[in-house]
Design a protein around this motif. Structure first.
Motif, mmCIF file in Angstrom:
data_model
loop_
_atom_site.group_PDB
_atom_site.id
_atom_site.type_symbol
_atom_site.label_atom_id
_atom_site.label_comp_id
_atom_site.label_asym_id
_atom_site.label_seq_id
_atom_site.Cartn_x
_atom_site.Cartn_y
_atom_site.Cartn_z
ATOM 1 N N LEU A 298 0.850 -1.183 0.000
ATOM 2 C CA LEU A 298 0.000 0.000 0.000
ATOM 3 C C LEU A 298 0.889 1.238 0.000
ATOM 4 O O LEU A 298 1.729 1.407 0.877
ATOM 5 C CB LEU A 298 -0.900 -0.002 1.235
ATOM 6 C CG LEU A 298 -1.784 1.225 1.469
ATOM 7 C CD1 LEU A 298 -2.802 1.359 0.349
ATOM 8 C CD2 LEU A 298 -2.487 1.119 2.816
ATOM 9 N N GLN A 299 0.728 2.109 -1.001
ATOM 10 C CA GLN A 299 1.528 3.327 -1.087
ATOM 11 C C GLN A 299 0.615 4.538 -1.255
ATOM 12 O O GLN A 299 -0.327 4.505 -2.045
ATOM 13 C CB GLN A 299 2.498 3.262 -2.277
ATOM 14 C CG GLN A 299 3.620 2.245 -2.095
ATOM 15 C CD GLN A 299 4.579 2.244 -3.279
ATOM 16 O OE1 GLN A 299 4.194 1.914 -4.396
ATOM 17 N NE2 GLN A 299 5.829 2.627 -3.018
ATOM 18 N N ILE A 300 0.943 5.574 -0.496
ATOM 19 C CA ILE A 300 0.192 6.828 -0.598
ATOM 20 C C ILE A 300 1.194 7.962 -0.742
ATOM 21 O O ILE A 300 2.116 8.089 0.071
ATOM 22 C CB ILE A 300 -0.690 7.077 0.649
ATOM 23 C CG1 ILE A 300 -1.689 5.925 0.828
ATOM 24 C CG2 ILE A 300 -1.426 8.405 0.534
ATOM 25 C CD1 ILE A 300 -2.474 6.003 2.117
ATOM 26 N N LYS B 274 5.106 13.322 4.548
ATOM 27 C CA LYS B 274 5.857 12.152 4.111
ATOM 28 C C LYS B 274 4.972 11.205 3.310
ATOM 29 O O LYS B 274 3.755 11.135 3.535
ATOM 30 C CB LYS B 274 6.406 11.393 5.335
ATOM 31 C CG LYS B 274 7.422 12.149 6.148
ATOM 32 C CD LYS B 274 7.951 11.280 7.280
ATOM 33 C CE LYS B 274 8.688 10.065 6.735
ATOM 34 N NZ LYS B 274 9.227 9.207 7.812
ATOM 35 N N ASN B 275 5.599 10.502 2.390
ATOM 36 C CA ASN B 275 4.885 9.430 1.693
ATOM 37 C C ASN B 275 4.654 8.279 2.663
ATOM 38 O O ASN B 275 5.368 8.117 3.650
ATOM 39 C CB ASN B 275 5.680 8.937 0.494
ATOM 40 C CG ASN B 275 5.832 9.994 -0.584
ATOM 41 O OD1 ASN B 275 5.033 10.927 -0.661
ATOM 42 N ND2 ASN B 275 6.857 9.866 -1.402
ATOM 43 N N PHE B 276 3.648 7.471 2.362
ATOM 44 C CA PHE B 276 3.326 6.326 3.200
ATOM 45 C C PHE B 276 3.506 5.062 2.390
ATOM 46 O O PHE B 276 3.066 4.973 1.239
ATOM 47 C CB PHE B 276 1.877 6.416 3.706
ATOM 48 C CG PHE B 276 1.433 5.233 4.519
ATOM 49 C CD1 PHE B 276 1.642 5.186 5.875
ATOM 50 C CD2 PHE B 276 0.798 4.149 3.897
ATOM 51 C CE1 PHE B 276 1.232 4.084 6.628
ATOM 52 C CE2 PHE B 276 0.386 3.048 4.638
ATOM 53 C CZ PHE B 276 0.599 3.016 6.004
ATOM 54 N N SER B 277 4.158 4.061 2.964
ATOM 55 C CA SER B 277 4.345 2.787 2.285
ATOM 56 C C SER B 277 4.301 1.667 3.314
ATOM 57 O O SER B 277 4.977 1.743 4.348
ATOM 58 C CB SER B 277 5.688 2.761 1.544
ATOM 59 O OG SER B 277 5.874 1.522 0.903
ATOM 60 N N GLU B 278 3.493 0.648 3.044
ATOM 61 C CA GLU B 278 3.365 -0.464 3.981
ATOM 62 C C GLU B 278 2.926 -1.716 3.245
ATOM 63 O O GLU B 278 2.110 -1.650 2.320
ATOM 64 C CB GLU B 278 2.335 -0.120 5.069
ATOM 65 C CG GLU B 278 2.222 -1.157 6.165
ATOM 66 C CD GLU B 278 1.237 -0.731 7.250
ATOM 67 O OE1 GLU B 278 0.025 -0.954 7.052
ATOM 68 O OE2 GLU B 278 1.672 -0.161 8.269
ATOM 69 N N THR C 119 -11.062 3.550 6.393
ATOM 70 C CA THR C 119 -11.861 4.666 6.911
ATOM 71 C C THR C 119 -11.882 4.610 8.429
ATOM 72 O O THR C 119 -11.529 3.600 9.043
ATOM 73 C CB THR C 119 -13.301 4.601 6.381
ATOM 74 O OG1 THR C 119 -13.935 3.408 6.883
ATOM 75 C CG2 THR C 119 -13.323 4.588 4.867
ATOM 76 N N GLY C 120 -12.292 5.715 9.038
ATOM 77 C CA GLY C 120 -12.439 5.758 10.491
ATOM 78 C C GLY C 120 -11.145 5.452 11.206
ATOM 79 O O GLY C 120 -10.087 6.011 10.915
ATOM 80 N N ALA C 121 -11.212 4.486 12.141
ATOM 81 C CA ALA C 121 -10.037 4.126 12.928
ATOM 82 C C ALA C 121 -8.939 3.503 12.075
ATOM 83 O O ALA C 121 -7.772 3.467 12.474
ATOM 84 C CB ALA C 121 -10.431 3.168 14.047
ATOM 85 N N ASN C 122 -9.299 3.014 10.875
ATOM 86 C CA ASN C 122 -8.319 2.378 9.989
ATOM 87 C C ASN C 122 -7.668 3.359 9.012
ATOM 88 O O ASN C 122 -6.854 2.965 8.183
ATOM 89 C CB ASN C 122 -8.997 1.267 9.178
ATOM 90 C CG ASN C 122 -9.503 0.148 10.059
ATOM 91 O OD1 ASN C 122 -8.878 -0.201 11.048
ATOM 92 N ND2 ASN C 122 -10.657 -0.414 9.704
ATOM 93 N N ALA C 123 -8.031 4.608 9.112
ATOM 94 C CA ALA C 123 -7.514 5.602 8.170
ATOM 95 C C ALA C 123 -5.999 5.777 8.349
ATOM 96 O O ALA C 123 -5.475 5.691 9.458
ATOM 97 C CB ALA C 123 -8.210 6.942 8.386
ATOM 98 N N VAL C 124 -5.312 6.017 7.242
ATOM 99 C CA VAL C 124 -3.884 6.294 7.275
ATOM 100 C C VAL C 124 -3.680 7.787 7.537
ATOM 101 O O VAL C 124 -4.216 8.623 6.807
ATOM 102 C CB VAL C 124 -3.206 5.912 5.941
ATOM 103 C CG1 VAL C 124 -1.747 6.349 5.938
ATOM 104 C CG2 VAL C 124 -3.313 4.408 5.711
ATOM 105 N N VAL C 125 -2.945 8.101 8.566
ATOM 106 C CA VAL C 125 -2.659 9.502 8.891
ATOM 107 C C VAL C 125 -1.238 9.805 8.438
ATOM 108 O O VAL C 125 -0.277 9.233 8.957
ATOM 109 C CB VAL C 125 -2.805 9.768 10.404
ATOM 110 C CG1 VAL C 125 -2.481 11.232 10.712
ATOM 111 C CG2 VAL C 125 -4.211 9.421 10.865
ATOM 112 N N LEU C 126 -1.103 10.680 7.472
ATOM 113 C CA LEU C 126 0.225 11.034 6.966
ATOM 114 C C LEU C 126 0.959 11.932 7.963
ATOM 115 O O LEU C 126 0.363 12.802 8.592
ATOM 116 C CB LEU C 126 0.112 11.752 5.624
ATOM 117 C CG LEU C 126 -0.498 10.937 4.476
ATOM 118 C CD1 LEU C 126 -0.575 11.787 3.217
ATOM 119 C CD2 LEU C 126 0.321 9.679 4.209
#
Length: 252
Positions: free
Chosen positions: A8-10, A17-21, A33-40
């Motif tokens: 998963l990349q954002i 920062k970019n997000f990668s996992e 969504t909600g509690a599962n949202a990715v916070v950059l």
């Protein structure tokens, strides 16, 4: 999404920062969504580097210190702070504090996170410079303590030097070996302990016959090697004068 591992990349907007996992999924829907949202996270280090490049060192320091402990860049920021205090601001005491914040991390302390072997090396050097400063100010007790802490750190990091990046390896080995010998030299000067003098001679000899001849020597390392030769001669002379000559097994 199909089941299995998915990367998963954002891409973060400017200032983030970019997000990668890599996540393991069951087939179906990935809910972010909600509690599962990715916070950059804000890219505070990038802004600090811009300040540093433009010569605004104090502002860069302040920016790096803003990074909280729960930020993914916290350890890197503390390492960079230590480097700034050590190499640019000449403040070894603050450098020690910054590097200690890195090496106190469980993964770093146990040398599991190899990215921060340099933090241990720099902490040892900063402790040495702190000791030098204390000695000049007349605080011999504080200096002795810092010298002892420094040599402990450098002795512990020595087996980990193989994990230093290749382009930094030779300089790291020279730096550590030289300072391990020099600290023993300083402690002997302070204590006049004959055992330390013997250790000092051995340490200088090991450095000059080891990394000094087996690894590339750059401009800074040349300075180390030439100084080491002078220190070795001094220590050998002192050892010869301190050791009673013998004749037929009897002291004379």
């Amino acid at each position: 999404v199909p089941s299995g591992f998915v990367k998963l990349q954002i891409e973060g907007p400017t200032g983030y920062k970019n997000f990668s996992e890599v996540v393991e999924l069951d087939s179906g829907t990935l809910d972010l969504t909600g509690a599962n949202a990715v916070v950059l996270e804000k890219d505070i280090r990038a802004s600090a580097q811009k300040l540093l490049t433009s010569g605004r060192v104090e502002q860069a320091v302040a920016r790096l210190r803003e990074i909280p402990k729960d930020h993914s860049d916290y350890l890197l920021a503390r390492h960079e702070l230590g480097e700034i205090y050590l190499t640019m601001l000449g403040q070894p005491e603050k450098a020690v504090q910054a590097f200690e914040e890195v090496t106190a991390n469980a993964e770093v302390k146990g040398f599991n996170d190899k990215r921060f072997v340099g933090s241990h090396i720099n902490k040892g050097i900063a402790l040495f410079l702190q000791a030098e400063s204390l000695s000049k100010s007349g605080d011999e007790v504080g200096a002795k303590k810092s010298y002892a802490q420094s040599i402990k750190v450098l002795d512990e990091v020595t087996p980990q030097l193989r994990f230093v990046p290749r382009d930094q390896y030779a300089q790291a080995v020279h730096n550590v070996a030289f300072h391990k010998a020099l600290i023993r030299h300083r402690l002997w000067k302070q204590t006049k302990d004959l055992g330390l003098l013997n250790e000092t001679v051995k340490a200088w000899d090991q450095y000059l016959s080891g990394s000094a001849v087996s690894l590339p020597v750059d401009e800074e390392s040349v300075h180390y090697v030439e100084n080491a030769k002078v220190y070795l001669r001094q220590a050998q002379t002192q050892l010869a004068n301190a050791t009673p000559a013998t004749e037929g097994g009897e002291q004379r």
